[in-house]
Write an enzyme that holds these catalytic residues in place. Structure first.
Site, PDB file in Angstrom:
ATOM      1  N   HIS A 320      14.222   7.250  -0.130  1.00  0.00           N
ATOM      2  CA  HIS A 320      13.806   8.274   0.579  1.00  0.00           C
ATOM      3  C   HIS A 320      12.500   8.717   0.088  1.00  0.00           C
ATOM      4  O   HIS A 320      11.920   8.803   1.000  1.00  0.00           O
ATOM      5  CB  HIS A 320      14.889   9.380   0.112  1.00  0.00           C
ATOM      6  N   HIS A 366      10.872   2.864  11.764  1.00  0.00           N
ATOM      7  CA  HIS A 366      11.529   4.120  11.568  1.00  0.00           C
ATOM      8  C   HIS A 366      12.768   3.982  11.912  1.00  0.00           C
ATOM      9  O   HIS A 366      13.078   3.527  13.249  1.00  0.00           O
ATOM     10  CB  HIS A 366      10.595   5.362  12.245  1.00  0.00           C
ATOM     11  N   ASP A 421       4.456   7.819   6.129  1.00  0.00           N
ATOM     12  CA  ASP A 421       4.204   7.377   4.693  1.00  0.00           C
ATOM     13  C   ASP A 421       2.978   6.355   4.812  1.00  0.00           C
ATOM     14  O   ASP A 421       2.455   6.051   3.757  1.00  0.00           O
ATOM     15  CB  ASP A 421       5.617   6.804   4.092  1.00  0.00           C
TER      16      ASP A 421
END
EC number: 2.3.3.16
Length: 483
Positions: A320, A366, A421
């Site tokens: 995560h 994603h 990210d």
């Protein structure tokens, strides 16, 4: 009747009076200025109560009535089904949670109360000399669904600053942590310890009307948000610097104070980066581990401190909260191998070597999104303005141009585009925050905004304890056999 809680025990009468004067001054002086600085604000502005808690008191009965009517008319409607694969696959895609603050669209990305990130960047108030939205303004939006005025946001900044002082025993608790204890473990430990002063826990123990739950939940959530800044700052300064933590400045915004306790407030660009970072990482629907954990633990009427500590423990998991570190390590390794050669041929060769070895390209793809993550785009635009010639950003930029085509040709991903990210680590490194093990703490400070906003509404709406039904594999087999 509104409940006004007493000031925290640590706050002196002089400091409390000073803070109240500051908040009052901000409210009275900034109303006209907010409209001059933000001409895009429309009728969606929050123009009624100037206090967030007062505005909530107005909105809650309306929302309660709306949901009561909706459930009466559609309570038995079916909105989806669950497959056995979903049960074994982490419940991905199962429609089962209420989360008011944000909804993730596969093509547009996250919407905060209906607003896209570009819309939030245009509509939400920024600092007088900045361009990025103030996280306080996003929190107001998440809680109310309304665009706040600059004066409302500045009053919220003053309120958080006034609540920020840590109890002495929490400071000592952090200081006594061994330097080998991960910063996220220290963060969770300190947030758990704040339970000592929980207004909600104390009121529940005394006995309170369930209709008042949200009022005490609100007080705890505001204290929680305010105190994450000095907690994170103390952890960072203890682990990586000289242990000296700058004091919270009462006349500054949340992001400035965060940058200041870390030791970076002398760089206005870094302060702006923190405003952007805290805003875009604050909320991402309710099904991710940190959000769902906070909601789940809160459903047992655990205080916001215990709920957020659990949320942070989920965020600390490598699946995560460590993605941006994995991306950064990938970029550093790649840079060492290819040097300054950013040609398409060289980059494609490196990527195909990576993919053919059975590995993935970190920062791309994603679970829900099928387009470029708008949170990535926001960071890219920041980099193009402030660090266009940075070698690591130039590598990130070239990957943005080349990776989607390679992944599409590879044919094993549903989304070949970059996610949030893929960019944040390079920005933090550029401004000197190089300690990768601390990056998830930044994420946690931001995510507190989203979790806290929903916890308030969970109690306001009287949502029950979460209790889904579970089955063993043998029970599932019998269910299938009887069909």
């Amino acid at each position: 009747m509104m409940i006004i809680l007493n000031a925290p025990r640590f706050m002196t009468n002089t400091r409390l009076a000073s803070t109240r004067r500051l908040a009052s001054s901000l409210l009275s002086q900034a109303s006209l200025r907010s409209r001059q600085l933000n001409p895009l604000f429309t009728s969606s502005y929050s123009t009624r109560s100037s206090s967030l808690k007062d505005r909530l008191a107005e909105l809650i009965p309306e929302k309660q009535a709306e949901i009561k009517k909706f459930r009466a008319e559609h309570g038995q409607d079916v909105i989806g089904e669950v497959t056995i694969n979903q049960m074994y696959g982490g419940a991905r895609g199962v429609r089962s949670l209420i989360w008011e603050g944000s909804v993730l669209d596969p093509n547009e990305g996250i919407r905060f109360r209906g607003y896209t990130i570009p819309e939030c960047q245009k509509l939400l108030p920024s600092s007088p000399n900045g361009k990025q939205p103030l996280p306080e303004s996003l929190f107001w939006l998440l809680v109310t669904g309304e665009i706040p005025t600059l004066s409302q946001v500045q009053a919220l900044s003053a309120d958080w600053a006034a609540r920020s002082q840590l109890p002495k025993f929490v400071e000592e608790l952090i200081d006594r942590c061994p330097p080998t204890l991960h910063p996220m473990a220290q963060f969770s430990l300190a947030v758990t310890a704040l339970e000592h002063d929980s207004a909600f826990a104390k009121a529940y123990e005394r006995g309170m009307n369930k209709h008042d739950y949200w009022k005490y939940e609100y007080e705890d959530c505001m204290d929680l948000i305010a105190k994450t800044v000095p907690i994170a700052g103390r952890i960072y300064r203890n682990l990586y610097r000289d242990g000296v933590v700058a004091p919270i400045q009462m006349d500054k915004d949340h992001s400035y104070n965060f940058a200041n306790v870390l030791g970076f407030a002398n760089n206005e660009e870094f302060v702006e980066l923190m405003r952007l970072y805290l805003t875009i990482h604050a909320d991402h629907e309710g099904g991710n581990v940190s959000a769902h954990t906070g909601h789940l633990v809160g459903s047992a009427l655990s205080s916001p401190f215990l709920s957020m500590a659990a949320s942070l423990n989920g965020l600390a998991g490598p699946l995560h909260g460590l993605a941006n570190q994995e991306v950064l390590n990938f970029l550093i390794t790649m840079k060492k191998e290819i040097g300054d050669d950013l040609s398409e041929e060289t980059i494609k060769s490196y990527l195909w070597k990576l993919l053919n070895s059975g590995r993935v390209v970190p920062g791309y793809g994603h679970a829900v999104l099928r387009k470029t993550d708008p949170r990535y785009t926001a960071q890219r635009e920041f980099a193009l303005e402030h660090l266009p010639k940075d070698p690591m950003f130039q590598l990130v930029s070239r990957l943005y141009e080349i990776v989607p085509g390679v992944l599409t040709e590879h044919g094993k991903t549903k989304n070949p585009y970059p996610n949030v990210d893929s960019h944040s680590g390079v920005l933090l490194q550029y401004y000197g925050l190089k300690e990768q093990s601390f990056y998830t703490v930044l994420f946690g400070v931001s995510r507190t905004l989203g979790v806290a906003s929903q916890l308030i509404w969970d109690r306001a709406l009287g949502l029950p304890i979460e209790r889904p039904k579970s089955f063993s594999t043998e029970a599932l087999k019998k269910m299938v056999e009887t069909k």
